[in-house]
Write a protein that holds these residues in place. Structure first.
Motif, PDB file in Angstrom:
ATOM      1  N   SER A   2     -39.797 -73.845  15.557  1.00  0.00           N
ATOM      2  CA  SER A   2     -39.703 -72.758  14.592  1.00  0.00           C
ATOM      3  C   SER A   2     -39.984 -73.302  13.199  1.00  0.00           C
ATOM      4  CB  SER A   2     -38.305 -72.126  14.651  1.00  0.00           C
ATOM      5  OG  SER A   2     -38.217 -71.050  13.764  1.00  0.00           O
ATOM      6  N   LYS A  15     -36.641 -74.550  18.634  1.00  0.00           N
ATOM      7  CA  LYS A  15     -37.015 -73.183  18.999  1.00  0.00           C
ATOM      8  C   LYS A  15     -35.857 -72.202  18.873  1.00  0.00           C
ATOM      9  CE  LYS A  15     -38.969 -70.431  22.757  1.00  0.00           C
ATOM     10  NZ  LYS A  15     -39.501 -70.439  24.141  1.00  0.00           N
ATOM     11  N   TYR A  33     -39.168 -61.427  13.775  1.00  0.00           N
ATOM     12  CA  TYR A  33     -40.342 -62.294  13.772  1.00  0.00           C
ATOM     13  C   TYR A  33     -39.946 -63.726  13.400  1.00  0.00           C
ATOM     14  CZ  TYR A  33     -42.412 -57.647  13.198  1.00  0.00           C
ATOM     15  OH  TYR A  33     -42.731 -56.330  13.325  1.00  0.00           O
ATOM     16  N   LYS A  36     -44.011 -69.971  14.178  1.00  0.00           N
ATOM     17  CA  LYS A  36     -44.127 -71.186  14.991  1.00  0.00           C
ATOM     18  C   LYS A  36     -44.806 -72.310  14.214  1.00  0.00           C
ATOM     19  CE  LYS A  36     -45.270 -70.788  19.309  1.00  0.00           C
ATOM     20  NZ  LYS A  36     -46.042 -70.451  20.525  1.00  0.00           N
ATOM     21  N   VAL A  51     -44.054 -65.094  16.613  1.00  0.00           N
ATOM     22  CA  VAL A  51     -43.706 -64.394  17.850  1.00  0.00           C
ATOM     23  C   VAL A  51     -42.872 -63.176  17.495  1.00  0.00           C
ATOM     24  CG1 VAL A  51     -42.366 -64.524  19.991  1.00  0.00           C
ATOM     25  CG2 VAL A  51     -43.795 -66.443  19.303  1.00  0.00           C
ATOM     26  N   ASP A  52     -43.154 -62.061  18.180  1.00  0.00           N
ATOM     27  CA  ASP A  52     -42.385 -60.836  17.991  1.00  0.00           C
ATOM     28  C   ASP A  52     -41.282 -60.786  19.053  1.00  0.00           C
ATOM     29  OD1 ASP A  52     -41.368 -58.320  17.694  1.00  0.00           O
ATOM     30  OD2 ASP A  52     -43.286 -57.279  17.731  1.00  0.00           O
ATOM     31  N   GLU A  53     -40.053 -61.058  18.635  1.00  0.00           N
ATOM     32  CA  GLU A  53     -38.938 -61.132  19.573  1.00  0.00           C
ATOM     33  C   GLU A  53     -38.489 -59.764  20.052  1.00  0.00           C
ATOM     34  OE1 GLU A  53     -37.372 -63.517  21.003  1.00  0.00           O
ATOM     35  OE2 GLU A  53     -37.899 -65.356  19.953  1.00  0.00           O
ATOM     36  N   LYS A  58     -42.743 -60.725  24.210  1.00  0.00           N
ATOM     37  CA  LYS A  58     -42.745 -61.667  23.084  1.00  0.00           C
ATOM     38  C   LYS A  58     -44.170 -62.097  22.713  1.00  0.00           C
ATOM     39  CE  LYS A  58     -38.070 -63.442  23.765  1.00  0.00           C
ATOM     40  NZ  LYS A  58     -37.650 -62.252  24.528  1.00  0.00           N
ATOM     41  N   PRO A  60     -47.659 -62.960  20.643  1.00  0.00           N
ATOM     42  CA  PRO A  60     -47.938 -63.649  19.381  1.00  0.00           C
ATOM     43  C   PRO A  60     -48.371 -62.648  18.316  1.00  0.00           C
ATOM     44  CG  PRO A  60     -49.758 -63.965  20.900  1.00  0.00           C
ATOM     45  CD  PRO A  60     -48.672 -63.258  21.665  1.00  0.00           C
ATOM     46  N   CYS A  61     -48.110 -62.962  17.071  1.00  0.00           N
ATOM     47  CA  CYS A  61     -48.550 -62.143  15.955  1.00  0.00           C
ATOM     48  C   CYS A  61     -48.818 -63.068  14.773  1.00  0.00           C
ATOM     49  CB  CYS A  61     -47.513 -61.075  15.604  1.00  0.00           C
ATOM     50  SG  CYS A  61     -45.890 -61.736  15.161  1.00  0.00           S
TER      51      CYS A  61
END
Length: 495
Positions: A2, A15, A33, A36, A51-53, A58, A60-61
């Motif tokens: 993270s 993470k 959000y 990474k 990542v959109d939790e 989940k 990627p963004c």
């Protein structure tokens, strides 16, 4: 891992960490959000892969963080306006498969953030540096594809204002181009004359003169797209394509091949990059119309009298109408459609030969003679051609081959020079001899335009008794006669 979003920290954390172990800042934006790693940074801020939790998968963004490096209150205010403008423009544009979708725009810890769809791929600038310049057919394909995106953008009354190779991605999955970075996009003013903006903005070399002076039009985007196409075609930077003395564009002198074969493409590009706004294309539709210009054909031959009275001589046009989704493919061609849809070009080529022989009642012989070509049912010929055109996105098909042959000046009469140029253009010739064995064909989507289908070129018994589908005799009159009969049938069927 993270990534901490604090610009003064940027510590990498585990993470599952909720807070940065160095500065103590919360790692998740809006409890949703988490970043990474850093993807890049520029004058306006940083971009993070995230990542959109909140979503089960989940996905990627991309998180864009506004962090201007500009000095002075006025400069920061303008930069902030451009950042928020990107969010507004993306929202106004809505969904398009070749424009990143906006997910969120908000302020957190006194910093502006924009979250949007992650597109896996690389920019055309990176592709250019890695692989070198594109071919003429690749540039034509790119131009047509990008123009369709730009048509959507302009219909939403938005001007992008920064089209260049760095702002166009090649998506890894389907290899489609994606237009990104709407940070300086500007709404189209709904008056007869465009109003002056407070400042000119864009990329030097790609932006036309009126844009650098603070005025933008849809034609300004077309100029930038034209320059982008020339950069991709030549591999040169914009400053090396223009003569500072005359102000003219010298891109033909920079071509890697030394000459341009697709003069129609050349004329379109010349008009796109005119300095004078009045001499430039004014709309996307006008560019597409010229790119897809109809080619007239007149067959004049003493041994084809039936063509002299053909109604299709006034004048036939290239018919590349794709099958509509609602149309049902006849059962006979469903296997061919499945192969084409799956990109299995060589298998589709063989299936084309098989089904044509079946339609003509010559399965036993395994090849078509002149009589069977002259009487081949138009509806079947059209169905086969449209399947090839549809699933190759206009790259392959009988009508495409006919179009290219006509554009070179080909007629029903044999002309060795034109026939040689045609063979070179579609990639059928190899070496001085001009012959090519079928097993050495190029069965990929990157083959030259008009390269496929090819199997029918050997569909007669060649001189010397070589039977079947094994050898192409492009160097002589033999294959021309076969092709001319098929071209005549295409004309009669208005294909």
């Amino acid at each position: 891992m993270s990534q901490c979003l604090n610009p003064d920290c940027l510590q990498t954390n585990s993470k599952n960490a909720q807070f940065c172990r160095k500065c103590g800042d919360k790692l998740r934006l809006r409890e949703r959000y988490w970043a990474k790693r850093i993807l890049g940074q520029g004058g306006f801020g940083r971009t993070f892969l995230a990542v959109d939790e909140d979503k089960p998968s989940k996905p990627p963004c991309v998180i864009k963080q506004f962090l201007p490096q500009a000095q002075g209150t006025e400069s920061i205010q303008k930069a902030s306006e451009l950042f928020s403008r990107e969010a507004r423009q993306l929202e106004a544009l809505g969904k398009h498969p070749q424009i990143p979708e906006l997910f969120a725009y908000f302020t957190s810890d006194n910093r502006q953030y924009l979250v949007q769809e992650f597109i896996e791929g690389q920019t055309l600038q990176a592709e250019l540096e890695q692989n070198g310049s594109l071919s003429e057919s690749q540039v034509r394909d790119f131009l047509e594809d990008l123009l369709k995106i730009l048509k959507f953008v302009h219909e939403k009354r938005v001007i992008h204002r920064d089209i260049k190779p760095e702002n166009i991605l090649r998506r890894r999955g389907d290899r489609k181009v994606v237009l990104i970075d709407f940070g300086i996009a500007k709404p189209i003013v709904t008056t007869l004359m465009q109003q002056y903006a407070n400042y000119g903005i864009g990329t030097v070399g790609y932006a036309p003169i009126e844009q650098m002076r603070g005025r933008v039009y849809p034609a300004s985007d077309l100029y930038s797209l034209g320059v982008t196409s020339l950069v991709l075609l030549t591999g040169q930077t914009p400053d090396r394509l223009f003569d500072p003395n005359s102000g003219g564009c010298l891109w033909r002198d920079a071509l890697p091949t030394g000459s341009l074969e697709d003069e129609q493409l050349g004329r379109v590009l010349d008009k796109m990059v005119q300095d004078a706004l009045s001499e430039r294309y004014q709309s996307v539709e006008a560019v597409l119309d010229d790119l897809q210009e109809k080619i007239e054909l007149t067959f004049n031959s003493p041994f084809t009298s039936f063509l002299n009275s053909s109604p299709y001589l006034t004048p036939p046009s290239l018919n590349l109408r794709l099958l509509e989704e609602k149309e049902v493919t006849p059962p006979r061609y469903q296997r061919l459609e499945a192969l084409l849809k799956g990109g299995k070009w060589q298998e589709a080529d063989g299936e084309t030969a098989r089904v044509m022989c079946q339609v003509a009642g010559r399965e036993k012989e395994g090849w078509l003679d002149d009589e069977s070509i002259d009487n081949f049912p138009c509806e079947d010929l059209r169905a086969i051609d449209q399947l090839w055109v549809k699933y190759s996105k206009g790259r392959f098909g009988f009508s495409v081959q006919k179009h290219i042959y006509q554009s070179l000046g080909g007629t029903r009469e044999y002309d060795k020079e034109i026939w040689t140029k045609f063979g070179d253009r579609v990639g059928w010739r190899r070496g001085e001899a001009g012959s090519l064995y079928y097993t050495n064909g190029t069965f990929t989507s990157k083959a030259p335009q008009g390269h496929l289908p090819v199997v029918w070129l050997g569909a007669r018994t060649p001189p010397g008794g070589l039977v079947g589908w094994n050898v192409w005799w492009l160097g002589g009159v033999f294959e021309f006669v076969w092709f001319s009969f098929l071209a005549s049938r295409l004309v009669e069927c208005n294909i």
